[in-house]
Scaffold this active site. Sequence first.
Site, PDB file in Angstrom:
ATOM      1  N   ILE A  16     -53.532 -13.323  -0.444  1.00  0.00           N
ATOM      2  CA  ILE A  16     -52.121 -12.926  -0.549  1.00  0.00           C
ATOM      3  C   ILE A  16     -51.421 -13.651  -1.701  1.00  0.00           C
ATOM      4  O   ILE A  16     -50.450 -13.129  -2.263  1.00  0.00           O
ATOM      5  CB  ILE A  16     -51.379 -13.172   0.773  1.00  0.00           C
ATOM      6  CG1 ILE A  16     -50.070 -12.385   0.827  1.00  0.00           C
ATOM      7  CG2 ILE A  16     -51.150 -14.664   1.037  1.00  0.00           C
ATOM      8  CD1 ILE A  16     -49.434 -12.290   2.193  1.00  0.00           C
ATOM      9  N   ASN A  29     -45.504 -22.814  10.036  1.00  0.00           N
ATOM     10  CA  ASN A  29     -45.200 -23.427  11.341  1.00  0.00           C
ATOM     11  C   ASN A  29     -43.717 -23.797  11.337  1.00  0.00           C
ATOM     12  O   ASN A  29     -43.044 -23.662  10.316  1.00  0.00           O
ATOM     13  CB  ASN A  29     -46.084 -24.660  11.602  1.00  0.00           C
ATOM     14  CG  ASN A  29     -45.887 -25.711  10.530  1.00  0.00           C
ATOM     15  OD1 ASN A  29     -44.779 -26.190  10.321  1.00  0.00           O
ATOM     16  ND2 ASN A  29     -46.958 -26.022   9.828  1.00  0.00           N
ATOM     17  N   GLY A  37     -54.656 -22.885   6.406  1.00  0.00           N
ATOM     18  CA  GLY A  37     -54.716 -21.426   6.314  1.00  0.00           C
ATOM     19  C   GLY A  37     -53.892 -20.842   5.183  1.00  0.00           C
ATOM     20  O   GLY A  37     -53.815 -21.380   4.075  1.00  0.00           O
ATOM     21  N   ASP A  39     -50.723 -20.674   4.935  1.00  0.00           N
ATOM     22  CA  ASP A  39     -49.588 -21.570   4.629  1.00  0.00           C
ATOM     23  C   ASP A  39     -50.005 -22.548   3.526  1.00  0.00           C
ATOM     24  O   ASP A  39     -49.340 -22.710   2.503  1.00  0.00           O
ATOM     25  CB  ASP A  39     -49.224 -22.328   5.915  1.00  0.00           C
ATOM     26  CG  ASP A  39     -47.872 -23.031   5.848  1.00  0.00           C
ATOM     27  OD1 ASP A  39     -47.551 -23.749   6.810  1.00  0.00           O
ATOM     28  OD2 ASP A  39     -47.159 -22.858   4.841  1.00  0.00           O
ATOM     29  N   SER A 122     -50.496 -15.056  12.683  1.00  0.00           N
ATOM     30  CA  SER A 122     -50.907 -15.621  13.984  1.00  0.00           C
ATOM     31  C   SER A 122     -52.366 -15.427  14.332  1.00  0.00           C
ATOM     32  O   SER A 122     -52.804 -15.896  15.392  1.00  0.00           O
ATOM     33  CB  SER A 122     -50.067 -15.024  15.140  1.00  0.00           C
ATOM     34  OG  SER A 122     -48.837 -15.721  15.229  1.00  0.00           O
ATOM     35  N   THR A 123     -53.142 -14.754  13.483  1.00  0.00           N
ATOM     36  CA  THR A 123     -54.537 -14.431  13.874  1.00  0.00           C
ATOM     37  C   THR A 123     -55.525 -15.512  13.470  1.00  0.00           C
ATOM     38  O   THR A 123     -56.720 -15.362  13.668  1.00  0.00           O
ATOM     39  CB  THR A 123     -54.974 -13.095  13.233  1.00  0.00           C
ATOM     40  OG1 THR A 123     -54.961 -13.251  11.806  1.00  0.00           O
ATOM     41  CG2 THR A 123     -54.065 -11.955  13.646  1.00  0.00           C
ATOM     42  N   TYR A 126     -53.382 -19.783  15.159  1.00  0.00           N
ATOM     43  CA  TYR A 126     -52.578 -19.487  16.368  1.00  0.00           C
ATOM     44  C   TYR A 126     -53.301 -18.582  17.353  1.00  0.00           C
ATOM     45  O   TYR A 126     -52.773 -18.260  18.418  1.00  0.00           O
ATOM     46  CB  TYR A 126     -51.217 -18.912  15.965  1.00  0.00           C
ATOM     47  CG  TYR A 126     -50.228 -19.969  15.478  1.00  0.00           C
ATOM     48  CD1 TYR A 126     -50.602 -21.310  15.372  1.00  0.00           C
ATOM     49  CD2 TYR A 126     -48.933 -19.637  15.116  1.00  0.00           C
ATOM     50  CE1 TYR A 126     -49.715 -22.273  14.918  1.00  0.00           C
ATOM     51  CE2 TYR A 126     -48.024 -20.591  14.673  1.00  0.00           C
ATOM     52  CZ  TYR A 126     -48.430 -21.914  14.576  1.00  0.00           C
ATOM     53  OH  TYR A 126     -47.550 -22.878  14.134  1.00  0.00           O
TER      54      TYR A 126
HETATM   55  N1  APR Z   1     -54.587 -14.667   1.955  1.00  0.00           N
HETATM   56  C1  APR Z   1     -54.474 -13.796   2.994  1.00  0.00           C
HETATM   57  N2  APR Z   1     -54.771 -14.118   4.279  1.00  0.00           N
HETATM   58  C2  APR Z   1     -55.207 -15.381   4.500  1.00  0.00           C
HETATM   59  C3  APR Z   1     -55.347 -16.351   3.474  1.00  0.00           C
HETATM   60  C4  APR Z   1     -55.014 -15.936   2.157  1.00  0.00           C
HETATM   61  N3  APR Z   1     -55.119 -16.774   1.109  1.00  0.00           N
HETATM   62  N4  APR Z   1     -55.794 -17.509   4.043  1.00  0.00           N
HETATM   63  C5  APR Z   1     -55.934 -17.264   5.357  1.00  0.00           C
HETATM   64  N5  APR Z   1     -55.594 -15.997   5.642  1.00  0.00           N
HETATM   65  C6  APR Z   1     -55.593 -15.297   6.928  1.00  0.00           C
HETATM   66  C7  APR Z   1     -56.463 -15.854   7.999  1.00  0.00           C
HETATM   67  O1  APR Z   1     -57.804 -15.419   7.854  1.00  0.00           O
HETATM   68  C8  APR Z   1     -55.804 -15.259   9.234  1.00  0.00           C
HETATM   69  O2  APR Z   1     -56.299 -13.946   9.427  1.00  0.00           O
HETATM   70  O3  APR Z   1     -54.289 -15.400   7.446  1.00  0.00           O
HETATM   71  C9  APR Z   1     -54.330 -15.157   8.844  1.00  0.00           C
HETATM   72  C10 APR Z   1     -53.428 -16.152   9.537  1.00  0.00           C
HETATM   73  O4  APR Z   1     -54.130 -17.365   9.746  1.00  0.00           O
HETATM   74  P1  APR Z   1     -53.416 -18.801   9.586  1.00  0.00           P
HETATM   75  O5  APR Z   1     -53.159 -19.073   8.184  1.00  0.00           O
HETATM   76  O6  APR Z   1     -54.232 -19.772  10.353  1.00  0.00           O
HETATM   77  O7  APR Z   1     -51.976 -18.619  10.294  1.00  0.00           O
HETATM   78  P2  APR Z   1     -51.595 -18.536  11.828  1.00  0.00           P
HETATM   79  O8  APR Z   1     -52.706 -18.057  12.677  1.00  0.00           O
HETATM   80  O9  APR Z   1     -50.310 -17.776  11.836  1.00  0.00           O
HETATM   81  O10 APR Z   1     -51.338 -20.066  12.203  1.00  0.00           O
HETATM   82  C11 APR Z   1     -50.241 -20.703  11.608  1.00  0.00           C
HETATM   83  O11 APR Z   1     -51.579 -22.507  10.807  1.00  0.00           O
HETATM   84  O12 APR Z   1     -51.733 -23.023   8.596  1.00  0.00           O
HETATM   85  C12 APR Z   1     -51.118 -23.366   9.758  1.00  0.00           C
HETATM   86  O13 APR Z   1     -49.000 -24.243   9.055  1.00  0.00           O
HETATM   87  C13 APR Z   1     -49.637 -23.140   9.684  1.00  0.00           C
HETATM   88  O14 APR Z   1     -49.259 -24.251  11.746  1.00  0.00           O
HETATM   89  C14 APR Z   1     -49.310 -22.981  11.126  1.00  0.00           C
HETATM   90  C15 APR Z   1     -50.495 -22.210  11.665  1.00  0.00           C
END
Ligand code: APR
Length: 276
Positions: A16, A29, A37, A39, A122-123, A126
Amino acid sequence: MPGRFSRRILVVEGDITTQPVDAIVNAANETLLGGGGVDGAIHRAAGPELKEECRMLGGCRAGEVKITRGYHLPAQYVIHTVGPVWRGGQHGEDELLASCYRQALDLARSRGLKTIAFPAISTGAYGFPLARAAVIAVRTVLECLSRSQEITRVVLVCHGDRAFHLFQDAVTELFSEYDGREDRNNAAPGEPASAWQEGGLGEQARAEIQIIEVIHGIRIVNKERLVDEIVRHARTRQHMSRITAALNSWVAIKGIVGETEIPDDELDRIMTGIDK
Ligand code: APR
């Protein structure tokens, strides 16, 4: 009916942080001060100024959104949202996730933004089940887009093949749900297309191609030829919808406008591509 339909929704596999859109959405978060991830990827790509601006925002509650500049990202803005932590599905997780998508789109629209990219919120950390999240994301996005014309493109950016196919299937599900053709064709999912009256399959192919024309505001001059080729190739109703959903993505990625003819070799490539 076409008014209900999204102007443009695109499922892509990738990172992304590279999306050239007006705003990308961050799955953050509640502190908004970065994490792992997506973030972490967004903060790394944007640079340290992003965290400095986030410090002034006072955090963000689950289901809500805050906006910052994008700094070194291709996107001009970052819309930070906090998805629900999955706790089994009985604690309002579905609605909170839908709220992330809805509020991000509302905020983008209020700021006059036209294009926006979402990760699968969230996938990851979370733990929200991917297939369930995909359906909530696609439905919420289309509901929002059908209510307003301002947002011209939503890109659902998936990380990995499984996420891509689940989100693509969620869009496909919408095509096959679009006019409830299932009951009119009385064929069980997966039943060979030959079990249908020819008209049912051809009618569905024609209607789904018309949906693509409406979504993108185009006219496909060789529509009847496409219908014939797709009917010849489709093994089942679901296979048919995967073909038209892949054709929809191809039209969006190519940025097709006005009158167009879909070349035979491109259609062959699309159909063989989803058979892999
Ligand atoms: N581009 C697109 N999608 C991504 C990327 C990227 N560069 N990196 C990871 N993802 C995808 C993951 O594979 C997952 O499918 O983003 C989705 C969301 O995963 P997370 O980043 O772990 O977010 P989430 O599940 O919402 O958890 C949020 O994780 O990173 C921490 O600070 C954040 O505490 C918060 C929690």
